[in-house]
Every structure is written in structure tokens, then in C-alpha cells.
Scaffold this active site. Structure first.
Site, PDB file in Angstrom:
ATOM      1  N   PRO A 110       0.827  -1.214   0.000  1.00  0.00           N
ATOM      2  CA  PRO A 110       0.000   0.000   0.000  1.00  0.00           C
ATOM      3  C   PRO A 110       0.860   1.262   0.000  1.00  0.00           C
ATOM      4  O   PRO A 110       1.894   1.303   0.673  1.00  0.00           O
ATOM      5  CB  PRO A 110      -0.822  -0.110   1.283  1.00  0.00           C
ATOM      6  CG  PRO A 110      -0.260  -1.229   2.073  1.00  0.00           C
ATOM      7  CD  PRO A 110       0.616  -2.045   1.192  1.00  0.00           C
ATOM      8  N   VAL A 111       0.436   2.253  -0.770  1.00  0.00           N
ATOM      9  CA  VAL A 111       1.196   3.491  -0.904  1.00  0.00           C
ATOM     10  C   VAL A 111       0.945   4.404   0.296  1.00  0.00           C
ATOM     11  O   VAL A 111      -0.185   4.526   0.758  1.00  0.00           O
ATOM     12  CB  VAL A 111       0.791   4.208  -2.209  1.00  0.00           C
ATOM     13  CG1 VAL A 111       1.380   5.605  -2.289  1.00  0.00           C
ATOM     14  CG2 VAL A 111       1.244   3.386  -3.398  1.00  0.00           C
ATOM     15  N   ALA A 113       1.785   4.081   3.351  1.00  0.00           N
ATOM     16  CA  ALA A 113       1.419   3.395   4.588  1.00  0.00           C
ATOM     17  C   ALA A 113       2.583   3.298   5.556  1.00  0.00           C
ATOM     18  O   ALA A 113       2.454   2.711   6.619  1.00  0.00           O
ATOM     19  CB  ALA A 113       0.901   2.004   4.248  1.00  0.00           C
ATOM     20  N   GLY A 114       3.734   3.858   5.184  1.00  0.00           N
ATOM     21  CA  GLY A 114       4.906   3.742   6.052  1.00  0.00           C
ATOM     22  C   GLY A 114       5.584   2.395   5.898  1.00  0.00           C
ATOM     23  O   GLY A 114       6.374   1.990   6.737  1.00  0.00           O
ATOM     24  N   LEU A 115       5.267   1.690   4.810  1.00  0.00           N
ATOM     25  CA  LEU A 115       5.888   0.384   4.591  1.00  0.00           C
ATOM     26  C   LEU A 115       6.980   0.450   3.524  1.00  0.00           C
ATOM     27  O   LEU A 115       7.440  -0.569   3.024  1.00  0.00           O
ATOM     28  CB  LEU A 115       4.829  -0.651   4.195  1.00  0.00           C
ATOM     29  CG  LEU A 115       3.767  -0.946   5.256  1.00  0.00           C
ATOM     30  CD1 LEU A 115       2.759  -1.972   4.748  1.00  0.00           C
ATOM     31  CD2 LEU A 115       4.412  -1.454   6.547  1.00  0.00           C
ATOM     32  N   GLY A 116       7.372   1.669   3.168  1.00  0.00           N
ATOM     33  CA  GLY A 116       8.499   1.820   2.250  1.00  0.00           C
ATOM     34  C   GLY A 116       8.143   1.565   0.795  1.00  0.00           C
ATOM     35  O   GLY A 116       8.976   1.098   0.013  1.00  0.00           O
ATOM     36  N   SER A 118       7.666   3.682  -1.599  1.00  0.00           N
ATOM     37  CA  SER A 118       8.442   4.529  -2.518  1.00  0.00           C
ATOM     38  C   SER A 118       9.850   3.980  -2.686  1.00  0.00           C
ATOM     39  O   SER A 118      10.387   3.938  -3.797  1.00  0.00           O
ATOM     40  CB  SER A 118       8.569   5.957  -1.992  1.00  0.00           C
ATOM     41  OG  SER A 118       7.362   6.395  -1.486  1.00  0.00           O
ATOM     42  N   ALA A 119      10.445   3.546  -1.579  1.00  0.00           N
ATOM     43  CA  ALA A 119      11.803   2.995  -1.652  1.00  0.00           C
ATOM     44  C   ALA A 119      11.799   1.712  -2.468  1.00  0.00           C
ATOM     45  O   ALA A 119      12.675   1.489  -3.307  1.00  0.00           O
ATOM     46  CB  ALA A 119      12.341   2.732  -0.253  1.00  0.00           C
ATOM     47  N   ASP A 161      15.223   3.119   4.251  1.00  0.00           N
ATOM     48  CA  ASP A 161      14.221   2.362   3.473  1.00  0.00           C
ATOM     49  C   ASP A 161      14.825   1.699   2.232  1.00  0.00           C
ATOM     50  O   ASP A 161      14.693   0.490   2.045  1.00  0.00           O
ATOM     51  CB  ASP A 161      13.062   3.276   3.046  1.00  0.00           C
ATOM     52  CG  ASP A 161      12.110   3.600   4.192  1.00  0.00           C
ATOM     53  OD1 ASP A 161      12.484   3.371   5.357  1.00  0.00           O
ATOM     54  OD2 ASP A 161      11.010   4.083   3.912  1.00  0.00           O
TER      55      ASP A 161
END
Ligand code: PMV
Length: 330
Positions: A110-111, A113-116, A118-119, A161
Site C-alpha cells: 500500500p502506498v 502506509a509507512g511500509l516503504g 516509494s523505496a 528504506d
């Protein structure tokens, strides 16, 4: 010729935000991945297709001179700027500016969401496009290029990340250097609030507070760094598993309190954190930049009860595993 690469999401176990100030942090790759296909095109343009990026209902396609967004312009634009920057950087490395590149992205992450996400998309894009150009880069080098992409797109970034997404497993990260920690299975549940925070804005907000009252914020950041060192001692110790989890849980709760003090929690994040603890998690905290996004809970004996409590509190639980593998050319 087309190349397919994939890179994992991550969770920051300890030390988000303080890591931007040169303190250490611990992160782990998890088993949600972003896949990027890369091929040449003869239009000399960068073309990006991202049909299932998990921003509700999004279909995106853009090239150098055209941009079409069918929905959620803001978040889509943010993701695509990482991809575009990653392609431009690799073209420079390959001395091939102006060569047309098309990438197609599919993602399980998920975009915002703090799960990286973008990285992971930056690392997978660099992996696929560098292979397409015949560059032989190590995963570590690709992680460093991913950090450059983050700096160009978001201004400030610790680089944790892209590093963990490129190399996988568990890492201890400090000022651009990383060390793999021994692999351990962590019985965690990630809880997604359903809304997204902007890492760029949250990092800037913490910076403003820091500049306003450094004598208050500096000790908070120092304490966060100490929590990370304690967590590293626990992870690398030969304590039995139960005691290790108990100590890590306490450190998670401390770290969450300090993140809350920095102002990066939200009502929903706190509700998910407390719901998880009440359901028996031995530790629960924000993971990532906050402002929405995700929390995670350590729940050795009751992952499914904690997942249910997160659902009842209005979040989306994900029971995930730590991924040993980072960037992979498929
Ligand atoms: O990308 P996120 O939302 O998981 O947050 C990254 C962690 C921060 O410490 C807030 C920023 C950084 O560059 O390390």
C-alpha cells in the site's frame, strides 16, 4: 528485451525519525513486494505504467510530455516521481540520456502506509533499468542509488528504506552504514490505518519542532537512539525467545511513546496500538513516518486475536513475515 525486478516493503522496528538525525535504527524487509518490468522504447521518452498501485481506483500512465491521471493525483504523482527520478539516475550512470525507457509496475505494497512503498519502487526500478542497460550493480550500490532518489524527491532522507529494501533481512543502520543482524522470525501483525501520511511533511514537521526547542527534542532523539542499541543487544543476545520478545515489546512501547511525543502519531494510530496491547500484544508502536500509515504489534502467542482487535478498531491487519531477500532480478 525486457527485465523484471522486484523489491520488498519494510518495517522500521525501532528508530524512525531519530535516524534522520544520525541516530541508529533497526529495520526489516517484509514479504510484500513491488514488481517492475523495464524495456526500451523508440520514442526517447520515459514512460511509466502503473495499473494496480494501491491507491484506490488508480490507473496511471505518463510519458515525458504527457501526464494522465485517472484518480488520486497527489499520491500517484508522488510514487511516479520516485520512478522517474530512478530512471533518470540510471540513464546518467549508463551515459544514455535520451534513451527511451518504459517501465510497468505492479505492487502489493500500500502506498503512503509507512511500509516503504516509494523505496521499494525506486529500488526495483533501479534494479530493472540498470540490468536493461547492462550495468553490473550490487544490491548495496542499488540501495545507495535509491537513497539518492529519495534525497532528490523528498529533500531529507536517512536512506534506511532503500537500503533494507535492496539488501533484505534485518539491518542495524546508522549514518549510511548498515550491518545485518541475525535473522529471527518475529511474530508480528502490521495494522494499516487506511490513511496515508506524507514522510516529507512529517520529517519537516519534526525538524521545525527540533529547531524551535532543541533542548527538549534532542534528549528525546538520544533516548530513541538508546532504545535502538538496547534492542540490538536483545536481538543479538542468547536470551531465550520468551525473554527476548518481552524485552523487545517493552522497548517498542517506549519508542512509541517518544514518537507520540514528537507529534507523529494520530488518534487512529494510537487506537490501533492500544487495541493491539489490550488484545495481548507484548509491544505495539508506529512503524514509519506516522501521520496515518501503519503500526505493528509483537504478538508471539496471539497474532490472530491481535489482528481481530485491529480490525474492530477500524484498521486493516496484515500478518506478514520478515523477508530474507531484498532486490531480486526475476
Ligand atoms: O518511509 P516511511 O514512512 O517508512 O518513513 C521513513 C522513516 C523516517 O525516519 C521517518 C524518514 C527517514 O528518511 O528515515
Amino acid at each position: 528485451m525486457r527485465v523484471l525486478a522486484s523489491a520488498p516493503a519494510k518495517i522500521i522496528l525501532f528508530g524512525e525519525h531519530s535516524v534522520v538525525y544520525g541516530k541508529p535504527a533497526i529495520a526489516a524487509a517484509i514479504d510484500l513486494r513491488t514488481y517492475v518490468w523495464a524495456g526500451f522504447n523508440d520514442r526517447g521518452a520515459i514512460k511509466i505504467e502503473a495499473k494496480d498501485i494501491r491507491v484506490p481506483g488508480l490507473t496511471v500512465s505518463f510519458s515525458e510530455d504527457e501526464i494522465y491521471f485517472e484518480s488520486d493525483y497527489g499520491k500517484a504523482a508522488e510514487v511516479l516521481s520516485y520512478v522517474r527520478q530512478a530512471i533518470e539516475l540510471v540513464r546518467e550512470e549508463a551515459d544514455a540520456n535520451g534513451k527511451g525507457v518504459t517501465v510497468s509496475i505492479t505492487s502489493q505494497i500500500p502506498v503512503g502506509a509507512g511500509l516503504g512503498s516509494s523505496a521499494a519502487v525506486a529500488v526495483a526500478t533501479i534494479g530493472a533499468v540498470s540490468k536493461l542497460f547492462g550495468l553490473e550493480l550490487t544490491n548495496e550500490e542499488i540501495g545507495k542509488l535509491g537513497h539518492k532518489v529519495e534525497l532528490l524527491v523528498q529533500g531529507a532522507s536517512s536512506g534506511i528504506d532503500p537500503t533494507v529494501s535492496a539488501i533484505g533481512g534485518f539491518i542495524h543502520y546508522e549514518k549510511g552504514d548498515f550491518e545485518h543482524l541475525p535473522f529471527m522470525e518475529l511474530p508480528i501483525v502490521v495494522g494499516y490505518t487506511g490513511s496515508s501520511g506524507s514522510t516529507k511533511e512529517l520529517v519537516a514537521m519534526v525538524r521545525r519542532t527540533y529547531e524551535e526547542m532543541p533542548e527538549v527534542i534532542e534528549p528525546v532523539l538520544v533516548a530513541m537512539g538508546k532504545i535502538v542499541e538496547k534492542a540490538r543487544d536483545v536481538i543479538t543476545s542468547d536470551l531465550d525467545e520468551e525473554l527476548r520478545f518481552t524485552r523487545l515489546g517493552r522497548l517498542m512501547n517506549l519508542n512509541h511513546g517518544l514518537l507520540d511525543a514528537l507529534g507523529v502519531s494520530t488518534k487512529k494510530l494510537s487506537e490501533l496500538v492500544y487495541a493491539a496491547r489490550v488484545a495481548g500484544a507484548i509491544g505495539a508502536k508506529i512503524t514509519g513516518a506516522g501521520g496515518g500509515g501503519c503500526m505493528y504489534a509483537l504478538a508471539p502467542e496471539n497474532q490472530s486475536e491481535v489482528a481481530t482487535a485491529i480490525t474492530i478498531a477500524g484498521g486493516t491487519p496484515m500478518i506478514t513475515r520478515i523477508s530474507r531477500e531484498g532486490l531480486r532480478i526475476e
